[in-house]
Design a protein around this motif. Structure first.
Motif, PDB file in Angstrom:
ATOM      1  N   ASP A   8      11.796  11.594  13.896  1.00  0.00           N
ATOM      2  CA  ASP A   8      11.140  12.902  13.900  1.00  0.00           C
ATOM      3  C   ASP A   8       9.665  12.788  13.514  1.00  0.00           C
ATOM      4  O   ASP A   8       8.976  13.801  13.356  1.00  0.00           O
ATOM      5  CB  ASP A   8      11.855  13.872  12.952  1.00  0.00           C
ATOM      6  N   LYS A   9       9.160  11.566  13.390  1.00  0.00           N
ATOM      7  CA  LYS A   9       7.750  11.357  13.075  1.00  0.00           C
ATOM      8  C   LYS A   9       6.878  11.725  14.275  1.00  0.00           C
ATOM      9  O   LYS A   9       7.315  11.701  15.423  1.00  0.00           O
ATOM     10  CB  LYS A   9       7.500   9.904  12.678  1.00  0.00           C
ATOM     11  N   LYS A  10       5.624  12.064  13.992  1.00  0.00           N
ATOM     12  CA  LYS A  10       4.713  12.510  15.040  1.00  0.00           C
ATOM     13  C   LYS A  10       4.199  11.374  15.921  1.00  0.00           C
ATOM     14  O   LYS A  10       3.728  11.615  17.036  1.00  0.00           O
ATOM     15  CB  LYS A  10       3.531  13.258  14.415  1.00  0.00           C
ATOM     16  N   GLY A  11       4.280  10.156  15.413  1.00  0.00           N
ATOM     17  CA  GLY A  11       3.783   9.032  16.192  1.00  0.00           C
ATOM     18  C   GLY A  11       3.428   7.867  15.301  1.00  0.00           C
ATOM     19  O   GLY A  11       3.932   7.738  14.176  1.00  0.00           O
ATOM     20  N   LEU A  12       2.532   7.015  15.804  1.00  0.00           N
ATOM     21  CA  LEU A  12       2.139   5.797  15.103  1.00  0.00           C
ATOM     22  C   LEU A  12       0.671   5.851  14.713  1.00  0.00           C
ATOM     23  O   LEU A  12      -0.168   6.333  15.480  1.00  0.00           O
ATOM     24  CB  LEU A  12       2.362   4.573  15.992  1.00  0.00           C
ATOM     25  N   LYS A  13       0.368   5.340  13.536  1.00  0.00           N
ATOM     26  CA  LYS A  13      -1.004   5.038  13.148  1.00  0.00           C
ATOM     27  C   LYS A  13      -1.050   3.554  12.834  1.00  0.00           C
ATOM     28  O   LYS A  13      -0.377   3.085  11.916  1.00  0.00           O
ATOM     29  CB  LYS A  13      -1.446   5.876  11.946  1.00  0.00           C
ATOM     30  N   ILE A  14      -1.833   2.831  13.632  1.00  0.00           N
ATOM     31  CA  ILE A  14      -1.832   1.374  13.560  1.00  0.00           C
ATOM     32  C   ILE A  14      -3.207   0.891  13.127  1.00  0.00           C
ATOM     33  O   ILE A  14      -4.207   1.088  13.824  1.00  0.00           O
ATOM     34  CB  ILE A  14      -1.449   0.765  14.919  1.00  0.00           C
ATOM     35  N   ARG A  15      -3.252   0.266  11.990  1.00  0.00           N
ATOM     36  CA  ARG A  15      -4.502  -0.264  11.462  1.00  0.00           C
ATOM     37  C   ARG A  15      -4.773  -1.630  12.091  1.00  0.00           C
ATOM     38  O   ARG A  15      -3.876  -2.475  12.190  1.00  0.00           O
ATOM     39  CB  ARG A  15      -4.402  -0.370   9.942  1.00  0.00           C
ATOM     40  N   ILE A  16      -6.002  -1.834  12.568  1.00  0.00           N
ATOM     41  CA  ILE A  16      -6.401  -3.125  13.116  1.00  0.00           C
ATOM     42  C   ILE A  16      -7.693  -3.572  12.442  1.00  0.00           C
ATOM     43  O   ILE A  16      -8.465  -2.753  11.933  1.00  0.00           O
ATOM     44  CB  ILE A  16      -6.602  -3.079  14.646  1.00  0.00           C
TER      45      ILE A  16
ATOM     46  N   LEU B  96       0.827  -1.202   0.000  1.00  0.00           N
ATOM     47  CA  LEU B  96       0.000   0.000   0.000  1.00  0.00           C
ATOM     48  C   LEU B  96       0.862   1.253   0.000  1.00  0.00           C
ATOM     49  O   LEU B  96       2.006   1.238   0.470  1.00  0.00           O
ATOM     50  CB  LEU B  96      -0.914   0.024   1.232  1.00  0.00           C
ATOM     51  N   GLN B  97       0.292   2.345  -0.489  1.00  0.00           N
ATOM     52  CA  GLN B  97       0.937   3.652  -0.431  1.00  0.00           C
ATOM     53  C   GLN B  97       0.215   4.476   0.628  1.00  0.00           C
ATOM     54  O   GLN B  97      -0.941   4.858   0.457  1.00  0.00           O
ATOM     55  CB  GLN B  97       0.855   4.359  -1.789  1.00  0.00           C
ATOM     56  N   TYR B  98       0.894   4.732   1.742  1.00  0.00           N
ATOM     57  CA  TYR B  98       0.270   5.483   2.823  1.00  0.00           C
ATOM     58  C   TYR B  98       0.469   6.981   2.621  1.00  0.00           C
ATOM     59  O   TYR B  98       1.437   7.417   1.993  1.00  0.00           O
ATOM     60  CB  TYR B  98       0.867   5.070   4.169  1.00  0.00           C
ATOM     61  N   PRO B  99      -0.438   7.800   3.161  1.00  0.00           N
ATOM     62  CA  PRO B  99      -0.295   9.255   3.030  1.00  0.00           C
ATOM     63  C   PRO B  99       0.926   9.766   3.781  1.00  0.00           C
ATOM     64  O   PRO B  99       1.307   9.215   4.817  1.00  0.00           O
ATOM     65  CB  PRO B  99      -1.592   9.796   3.648  1.00  0.00           C
ATOM     66  N   ASP B 100       1.524  10.819   3.265  1.00  0.00           N
ATOM     67  CA  ASP B 100       2.675  11.443   3.914  1.00  0.00           C
ATOM     68  C   ASP B 100       2.156  12.468   4.918  1.00  0.00           C
ATOM     69  O   ASP B 100       2.154  13.673   4.670  1.00  0.00           O
ATOM     70  CB  ASP B 100       3.576  12.099   2.867  1.00  0.00           C
ATOM     71  N   ASP B 101       1.694  11.967   6.079  1.00  0.00           N
ATOM     72  CA  ASP B 101       1.057  12.829   7.080  1.00  0.00           C
ATOM     73  C   ASP B 101       1.901  12.994   8.338  1.00  0.00           C
ATOM     74  O   ASP B 101       1.422  13.502   9.353  1.00  0.00           O
ATOM     75  CB  ASP B 101      -0.321  12.281   7.443  1.00  0.00           C
TER      76      ASP B 101
ATOM     77  N   TYR C 184       3.162  10.560  10.172  1.00  0.00           N
ATOM     78  CA  TYR C 184       3.058   9.421  11.072  1.00  0.00           C
ATOM     79  C   TYR C 184       3.690   8.175  10.450  1.00  0.00           C
ATOM     80  O   TYR C 184       3.794   8.058   9.222  1.00  0.00           O
ATOM     81  CB  TYR C 184       1.596   9.120  11.405  1.00  0.00           C
ATOM     82  N   ILE C 185       4.076   7.250  11.311  1.00  0.00           N
ATOM     83  CA  ILE C 185       4.531   5.935  10.878  1.00  0.00           C
ATOM     84  C   ILE C 185       3.301   5.036  10.782  1.00  0.00           C
ATOM     85  O   ILE C 185       2.586   4.851  11.770  1.00  0.00           O
ATOM     86  CB  ILE C 185       5.541   5.346  11.876  1.00  0.00           C
ATOM     87  N   HIS C 186       3.043   4.485   9.612  1.00  0.00           N
ATOM     88  CA  HIS C 186       1.856   3.664   9.389  1.00  0.00           C
ATOM     89  C   HIS C 186       2.224   2.182   9.494  1.00  0.00           C
ATOM     90  O   HIS C 186       3.085   1.685   8.767  1.00  0.00           O
ATOM     91  CB  HIS C 186       1.250   3.965   8.021  1.00  0.00           C
ATOM     92  N   LEU C 187       1.541   1.493  10.404  1.00  0.00           N
ATOM     93  CA  LEU C 187       1.772   0.072  10.631  1.00  0.00           C
ATOM     94  C   LEU C 187       0.435  -0.647  10.723  1.00  0.00           C
ATOM     95  O   LEU C 187      -0.619  -0.013  10.831  1.00  0.00           O
ATOM     96  CB  LEU C 187       2.575  -0.143  11.925  1.00  0.00           C
TER      97      LEU C 187
END
Length: 245
Positions: free
Chosen positions: A202-210, A160-165, A167-170
């Motif tokens: 330097d990322k703002k945090g995590l976005k974790i899809r469940i 997938l291509q995640y948005p450049d927002d 955050y770290i997308h996991l």
């Protein structure tokens, strides 16, 4: 201190008649009848085993009720400790180790077209999720298997291509191997964040899809700016419960 969920009673049931819970910052002295429960990581230095809690506190096991010297460096545990002293010799406390359980610990892996089926995406029942130390800790319920071991993973989805927002997308993935019983177990897993952890990026945090068993697909956001180190609290569960499932 604030303790982890009910399944940690396994660590204290045999101690209930003689021990009572205490805070790491209690100032009324140390009693052999008190205990505290915390997540930590084993540190082995020149053959000597000590423990680093998720808030950074270092504990030296000056006494023990259970064998522990075969623990390997980097092992994650939930420990039941009795505090014996204030800071000395480079440690925040000398402690008595009353009991411990080893936590399943894994690295983040890449999800690809080739391995996505084996990684799976079965519905999950997460009861809590939080960052402690350099780990993402996940508490969950599961219907235990009859024969085949279930799999849990934290993945970076390369399909997938995640948005450049910022955050770290996991994604948190679960494979029940099509082998479940009616018996429910409660467990915990720690995922090493490495250079994705607080203070290492330097990322703002995590976005974790469940894939929630209750509400379907959703994203859990953990903002690193909201995480604060509190030297009197060794574990900070419970913060995400209202946002999960």
């Amino acid at each position: 201190m604030k303790k982890l969920s009910y399944y940690l009673l396994l660590l204290v049931l045999v101690l209930v008649p003689t021990l009572q819970s205490c805070d790491l910052d209690d100032d009324d002295g140390y009693s052999l009848g008190n205990y505290t429960i915390a997540l930590g990581t084993v540190k082995v230095d020149a053959g000597n085993v000590s423990f680093v809690l998720d808030n950074g506190e270092k504990l030296w096991p000056a006494a023990t009720l259970v064998p522990y010297k075969n623990l390997e460096n980097g092992t994650r545990i939930i420990g039941n400790f009795t505090l014996l002293s204030d800071a000395q010799n480079g440690f925040d406390h000398y402690v008595r180790l009353n009991d411990y359980s080893v936590i399943l610990t894994k690295n983040i892996i890449n999800l690809t077209e080739e391995n996505k089926d084996s990684i799976g995406d079965d519905p999950v029942r997460i009861t809590d999720m939080w960052v402690g130390g350099d780990y993402l800790n996940v508490e969950f319920d599961m219907n235990i298997p009859g024969a085949l071991k279930h799999r849990v993973n934290l993945v970076k989805n390369t399909t997938l291509q995640y948005p450049d927002d910022g955050y770290i997308h996991l994604e948190y993935r679960y494979n029940d191997m099509n082998d479940v019983t009616d018996y429910v177990a409660h467990s915990i897993v720690s995922f090493s964040l490495g250079d994705m952890g607080v203070g290492h990026t330097d990322k703002k945090g995590l976005k974790i899809r469940i894939n929630s068993a209750v509400n379907g697909e959703k994203v859990i956001t953990i903002d690193y700016k909201d995480l604060q180190t509190n030297k009197s609290i060794a574990a900070l569960p419970g913060k995400m419960k209202e946002r999960i499932n």
